[in-house]
Write a protein that holds these residues in place. Structure first.
Motif, short mmCIF file in Angstrom:
data_model
loop_
_atom_site.label_atom_id
_atom_site.label_comp_id
_atom_site.label_asym_id
_atom_site.label_seq_id
_atom_site.Cartn_x
_atom_site.Cartn_y
_atom_site.Cartn_z
N ARG A 175 -32.73 87.03 18.83
CA ARG A 175 -31.26 87.17 19.00
C ARG A 175 -30.62 85.69 18.99
NH1 ARG A 175 -28.53 91.56 19.05
NH2 ARG A 175 -30.18 92.95 20.06
N GLY A 181 -24.20 84.86 14.03
CA GLY A 181 -24.66 86.13 13.55
C GLY A 181 -25.04 86.79 14.86
N ASP A 182 -25.39 88.23 14.48
CA ASP A 182 -26.25 89.09 15.49
C ASP A 182 -26.83 90.27 14.87
OD1 ASP A 182 -27.02 90.02 17.84
OD2 ASP A 182 -25.24 90.28 18.73
N MET A 183 -27.34 91.29 15.41
CA MET A 183 -28.13 92.24 15.08
C MET A 183 -27.93 93.59 15.79
SD MET A 183 -32.10 91.51 15.20
CE MET A 183 -32.60 90.37 16.45
N GLU A 184 -27.91 94.74 15.20
CA GLU A 184 -27.73 95.80 15.87
C GLU A 184 -29.04 96.84 15.74
OE1 GLU A 184 -24.99 99.78 15.67
OE2 GLU A 184 -24.09 98.09 15.15
N LYS A 222 -29.04 96.50 11.69
CA LYS A 222 -27.76 96.13 11.11
C LYS A 222 -27.51 94.57 11.64
CE LYS A 222 -23.26 97.33 9.97
NZ LYS A 222 -22.18 98.30 10.17
N LEU A 223 -27.50 93.99 10.33
CA LEU A 223 -27.09 92.34 10.95
C LEU A 223 -25.51 92.31 10.81
CD1 LEU A 223 -29.43 90.63 8.36
CD2 LEU A 223 -29.70 90.90 10.83
N THR A 224 -25.05 91.66 11.93
CA THR A 224 -23.37 91.68 11.81
C THR A 224 -22.98 90.19 12.22
OG1 THR A 224 -23.89 92.06 14.49
CG2 THR A 224 -23.68 93.83 13.03
N GLY A 225 -21.74 90.06 12.35
CA GLY A 225 -21.40 88.62 12.31
C GLY A 225 -21.42 87.96 11.22
N CYS A 277 -24.14 87.01 9.72
CA CYS A 277 -25.34 87.39 8.83
C CYS A 277 -25.05 88.74 8.13
CB CYS A 277 -26.40 87.87 10.09
SG CYS A 277 -27.09 86.55 10.80
N ASP A 278 -23.75 89.17 8.35
CA ASP A 278 -23.65 90.27 7.38
C ASP A 278 -23.04 89.59 6.23
OD1 ASP A 278 -22.99 92.94 6.37
OD2 ASP A 278 -20.92 92.94 7.52
N GLN A 328 -33.01 96.85 6.58
CA GLN A 328 -31.56 96.30 6.83
C GLN A 328 -30.83 97.61 6.50
OE1 GLN A 328 -29.99 92.93 4.88
NE2 GLN A 328 -27.94 93.26 5.90
#
Length: 79
Positions: free
Chosen positions: A18, A26-29, A42-45, A47-48, A77
């Motif tokens: 992370r 970015g981040d991931m869920e 799910k890539l977030t921030g 990274c999405d 993803q």
């Protein structure tokens, strides 16, 4: 049903990766581990929608995860 020890190991490995995503905004869920041992995230921030997201997912997260959890077959993803 996925083994809880595998899930714990996957979550620990994702947490170790992370900071690399956070450094770029970015981040991931974590979503789930399915019956085929595929990890869904799910890539977030930042990274999405990033054009390099697929490379980050496959060459970064998936490779790192498979090294620590060889049972994992793929990282998928979710959008």
């Amino acid at each position: 049903m996925v083994d809880e020890s595998l899930k714990s190991k996957v979550l620990e490995t994702l947490d170790a990766f992370r900071p690399a995503l956070n450094a770029e905004g970015g981040d991931m869920e974590f979503i789930e581990i399915d019956d085929d041992k595929k990890v869904h995230i799910k890539l977030t921030g930042a990274c999405d929608g990033c054009p390099m997201a697929t490379m980050t997912l496959k060459m970064g997260i998936e490779r790192y995860l498979k090294e620590t959890c060889p049972e994992i077959t793929e990282v998928v993803q979710e959008f």
